[in-house]
Design an enzyme around this catalytic site. Structure first.
Site, PDB file in Angstrom:
ATOM      1  N   SER A  27       0.833  -1.198   0.000  1.00 12.13           N
ATOM      2  CA  SER A  27       0.000   0.000   0.000  1.00 12.13           C
ATOM      3  C   SER A  27       0.867   1.246   0.000  1.00 12.13           C
ATOM      4  O   SER A  27       1.930   1.286   0.612  1.00 12.13           O
ATOM      5  CB  SER A  27      -0.915   0.031   1.231  1.00 12.13           C
ATOM      6  OG  SER A  27      -1.705   1.198   1.217  1.00 12.13           O
TER       7      SER A  27
ATOM      8  N   LYS B 266      -4.782  -6.535   3.235  1.00 16.24           N
ATOM      9  CA  LYS B 266      -4.691  -5.412   2.286  1.00 16.24           C
ATOM     10  C   LYS B 266      -6.067  -5.069   1.730  1.00 16.24           C
ATOM     11  O   LYS B 266      -6.405  -3.889   1.543  1.00 16.24           O
ATOM     12  CB  LYS B 266      -3.736  -5.781   1.147  1.00 16.24           C
ATOM     13  CG  LYS B 266      -3.679  -4.745   0.006  1.00 16.24           C
ATOM     14  CD  LYS B 266      -3.252  -3.376   0.503  1.00 16.24           C
ATOM     15  CE  LYS B 266      -2.807  -2.449  -0.628  1.00 16.24           C
ATOM     16  NZ  LYS B 266      -3.803  -2.194  -1.661  1.00 16.24           N
TER      17      LYS B 266
ATOM     18  N   GLU C 254     -10.277   2.332   3.596  1.00 13.98           N
ATOM     19  CA  GLU C 254      -9.937   3.520   2.793  1.00 13.98           C
ATOM     20  C   GLU C 254     -11.193   4.086   2.121  1.00 13.98           C
ATOM     21  O   GLU C 254     -11.413   5.310   2.124  1.00 13.98           O
ATOM     22  CB  GLU C 254      -8.894   3.129   1.754  1.00 13.98           C
ATOM     23  CG  GLU C 254      -8.449   4.226   0.821  1.00 13.98           C
ATOM     24  CD  GLU C 254      -7.510   3.674  -0.244  1.00 13.98           C
ATOM     25  OE1 GLU C 254      -7.753   3.938  -1.440  1.00 13.98           O
ATOM     26  OE2 GLU C 254      -6.546   2.975   0.125  1.00 13.98           O
TER      27      GLU C 254
ATOM     28  N   HIS D  96      -7.814  -3.130   4.340  1.00 12.81           N
ATOM     29  CA  HIS D  96      -7.233  -1.778   4.325  1.00 12.81           C
ATOM     30  C   HIS D  96      -7.946  -0.929   3.279  1.00 12.81           C
ATOM     31  O   HIS D  96      -8.351   0.214   3.542  1.00 12.81           O
ATOM     32  CB  HIS D  96      -5.739  -1.857   4.011  1.00 12.81           C
ATOM     33  CG  HIS D  96      -5.124  -0.547   3.608  1.00 12.81           C
ATOM     34  ND1 HIS D  96      -5.277  -0.004   2.352  1.00 12.81           N
ATOM     35  CD2 HIS D  96      -4.356   0.338   4.300  1.00 12.81           C
ATOM     36  CE1 HIS D  96      -4.653   1.165   2.280  1.00 12.81           C
ATOM     37  NE2 HIS D  96      -4.079   1.381   3.450  1.00 12.81           N
ATOM     38  N   ASN D  97      -8.122  -1.476   2.076  1.00 13.48           N
ATOM     39  CA  ASN D  97      -8.751  -0.709   1.009  1.00 13.48           C
ATOM     40  C   ASN D  97     -10.224  -0.450   1.299  1.00 13.48           C
ATOM     41  O   ASN D  97     -10.757   0.606   0.937  1.00 13.48           O
ATOM     42  CB  ASN D  97      -8.586  -1.436  -0.320  1.00 13.48           C
ATOM     43  CG  ASN D  97      -7.162  -1.351  -0.847  1.00 13.48           C
ATOM     44  OD1 ASN D  97      -6.233  -1.100  -0.100  1.00 13.48           O
ATOM     45  ND2 ASN D  97      -6.985  -1.570  -2.126  1.00 13.48           N
TER      46      ASN D  97
END
Length: 481
Positions: free
Chosen positions: A132, A186, A193, A189-190
Site C-alpha cells: 500500500s 490489504k 480507505e 485496508h482498502n
C-alpha cells in the site's frame, strides 16, 4: 545479454508499481533482476534509473531466473487475475523446491489461497504481499503486508522491512499470517480507505451546504483538524484538493470535477467477503455503494426534482458551532469504520485458521499506506494491552471519546436528514453503533416471521433449544411445539 546468479530479488512486470519497487530494492542495496514481457520497458528502466543501484536486466524468463540467488525470490507485479496465473505458470517450472514467488499486486485473497496451496504442492513458497502507498510509496517506502509461510518470511522479511516506510524507527512491514492472510488484510485496508474517504467527503458536503463555507475555507478547517486527533494522510490531501484552483477556469478545482467516483474493485471485494463472513461492515458497504450511486447519472437525472428537506441557512456563528459538531461526527464515524475493519479481520482469522497480530496491523498501517493516521498508534496500544480485545469501543479511551461525541454526532446526522443531504456513511456508522449497544433488537420479530412462513424455528430467552409454533390457520387454534 547474459546474467549470472547475483540478484537478491527479481521483479517481473515493470509498470509504475513494479518499476518503483525494483528501484526501492536497488536503492536499499539489493541487487535486483528486472524483467518485463515487453523488453522495451526493461531497457527503459535501465536507461533512466540504472544508476540508482545494481540491476540485472533479463529479456527471457530463463535469463531472469538464472540471475536470482538461491533461494530464488521472484516478485510478480502484473494485473490481478488471469495475467498473474499466466506469469506463475511461465516461471514455476523454472524454479526449484524452496524458491519463492511473491505476488505484490492487488489479488483477491481467495486466489492467493488457491495459488499458495498449488505451489506448496510443488515445493515452492507462494507469498501474497499486500503493498500500500501507491507509486510514491512503492518507491520511497510502502506498507507491506506479506502472507505465506513463516519460512518464507524469515528470508523475505528483512528485505520488506528495509524497503518499507518507517515510523519512529519501526518498519511498516510484518508477517500477517498463512496463505492469503496478507492479501486479505490489504483488501480490508482498502475497504477502510473507501469508508474514510466517503466520511471525509460527507463532512466536506455538510460544511459547504449547511455551514455555507467555500472550498478554500473548508481547506483551512481540514488543516486545523489535521493538527489534532483526525491527523492523517487523507485529511492532509483533502485540504490540498479543496484549496486548489482550476487553472483553466479560476474556479475551485472541486467544482469543475464530475461528481461520479470510480472504483477498482477492492472495496467491492471487502463488502462481498464481509457478507460471506456475516461481518457487519456497514460503513464500508455504504461508502462502496455511494460510489456506485454517484455514477448512476440517468437515475440521478430522473430523480433530480423530487422534494427534499429544507432549513434556513446558518449564520457564521452557527456555522462555526456546526463545524465542531461535524469534527466529532467524523471522528466517531471513523472509529466505527476502523473497528468494523478490525472485526472483519478477526472474523476471517477464525474462519480460515489464521493467527493475525492485530496490534501489528495497526503498526504497519501507521506509515506508507493511504489510511495512515495518528490514531493508529492508539489502536496498536489497545490491541497490545489486550490481544483478545473484542472491539475498539471496549477500550476505555475510545469508549470515552464516543460518549463525548453522542450529541454532536447525532446532531450532524439529523442536520443532514432535515436538509436532504445524503450522508450514508455517517448514518451507517451511527446506526451500527446503536445496533451494537442496544439491549434488545427487533431481530426477535424476525425470528417469529421466519418461523411463521418457513418453520425455521426460533430460540427463546427462557429455555434452550430450537422451538417452533404451529401458527394459527383459519378455523384452527394456534399451538406451540
Amino acid at each position: 545479454m547474459s546474467a549470472s546468479a547475483s540478484a537478491s530479488i527479481g521483479v517481473t512486470g515493470l509498470g509504475v508499481m513494479g518499476r518503483n519497487l525494483a528501484r526501492n530494492f536497488a536503492r536499499n542495496g539489493y541487487p535486483v533482476a528486472v524483467h518485463n514481457r515487453t523488453p522495451g520497458r526493461t531497457r527503459a528502466l535501465m536507461a533512466e534509473f540504472g544508476h540508482e543501484g545494481t540491476f540485472v536486466a533479463a529479456e527471457s524468463a530463463q535469463e531472469f531466473v538464472a540471475a536470482l540467488e538461491r533461494p530464488r525470490r521472484l516478485m510478480i507485479m502484473v494485473q490481478a487475475g488471469a495475467a498473474t496465473d499466466a506469469v506463475i505458470e511461465e516461471f514455476a517450472p523454472l524454479l526449484e523446491p524452496g524458491d519463492m514467488i511473491i505476488d505484490g499486486g492487488n489479488a483477491h485473497f481467495a486466489d492467493t489461497r488457491r495459488r499458495e496451496a498449488a505451489l506448496r504442492g510443488r515445493g515452492l513458497h507462494f507469498v501474497g504481499a499486500g503493498v500500500s502507498g501507491g507509486e510514491e510509496g512503492a518507491l520511497n517506502g510502502p506498507a507491506v503486508m506479506p502472507g505465506g509461510s513463516a519460512e518464507s518470511y524469515a528470508v523475505l522479511g528483512p528485505m520488506f522491512e528495509r524497503i518499507s516506510a518507517k515510523v519512529d524507527g519501526e518498519p511498516c512491514a510484518a508477517h500477517i499470517g498463512a496463505d492469503g492472510a496478507g492479501h486479505f488484510v490489504k483488501m480490508v485496508h482498502n475497504g477502510i480507505e473507501y469508508a474514510d474517504m466517503q466520511l471525509i467527503a460527507e463532512a466536506y458536503d455538510l460544511l459547504r451546504q449547511v455551514g455555507g463555507y467555500a472550498p478554500a475555507e473548508i481547506a483551512e478547517v481540514f488543516r486545523a483538524w489535521n493538527a489534532g486527533r483526525l491527523g492523517s494522510y487523507l485529511i492532509e490531501i483533502t485540504a490540498e484538493v479543496l484549496a486548489h484552483t482550476d487553472a483553466a477556469t479560476g474556479r475551485p478545482f472541486v467544482d469543475v470535477v464530475a461528481d461520479a467516483a470510480g472504483q477498482k474493485g477492492t472495496g467491492r471485494w471487502t463488502v462481498q467477503t464481509a457478507l460471506d463472513l456475516a461481518s457487519p461492515v456497514t460503513t464500508i458497504a455504504q461508502a462502496t455503494f455511494a460510489r456506485a450511486a454517484s455514477g448512476r447519472t440517468a437515475l440521478r437525472a430522473a430523480y433530480a426534482d423530487l422534494p427534499g428537506g429544507t432549513t434556513a441557512p446558518l449564520s457564521r456563528t452557527e456555522a462555526a458551532r456546526f463545524a465542531s459538531q461535524v469534527e466529532h461526527a467524523l471522528y466517531a464515524s471513523k472509529v466505527i469504520a476502523y473497528d468494523q475493519g478490525w472485526t472483519m479481520i478477526q472474523d476471517a482469522a477464525a474462519e480460515y485458521g489464521w493467527t493475525i497480530d492485530l496490534a501489528a496491523v495497526a503498526r504497519i498501517w501507521r506509515g506508507g499506506c493511504i489510511i495512515r493516521a495518528s490514531f493508529l498508534d492508539r489502536i496498536r496500544a489497545a490491541y497490545t494491552a489486550d490481544p483478545e480485545l473484542v472491539g475498539l469501543l471496549a477500550e476505555k479511551e475510545f469508549a470515552a471519546e464516543i460518549a463525548d461525541a453522542q450529541v454532536p454526532w447525532r446532531e450532524t446526522v439529523a442536520s443532514a436528514a432535515r436538509r436532504g443531504i445524503p450522508a450514508p456513511a455517517f448514518s451507517a456508522a451511527l446506526a451500527h453503533y446503536d445496533t451494537l449497544r442496544a439491549h434488545r433488537l427487533p431481530a426477535a420479530l424476525l425470528q417469529g416471521q421466519r418461523d411463521y412462513f418457513g418453520a425455521h424455528t426460533y430460540q427463546r430467552v427462557d429455555r434452550p433449544g430450537a422451538h417452533h409454533t404451529q401458527w394459527a390457520q383459519p378455523g384452527r387454534p394456534e399451538t406451540t411445539a
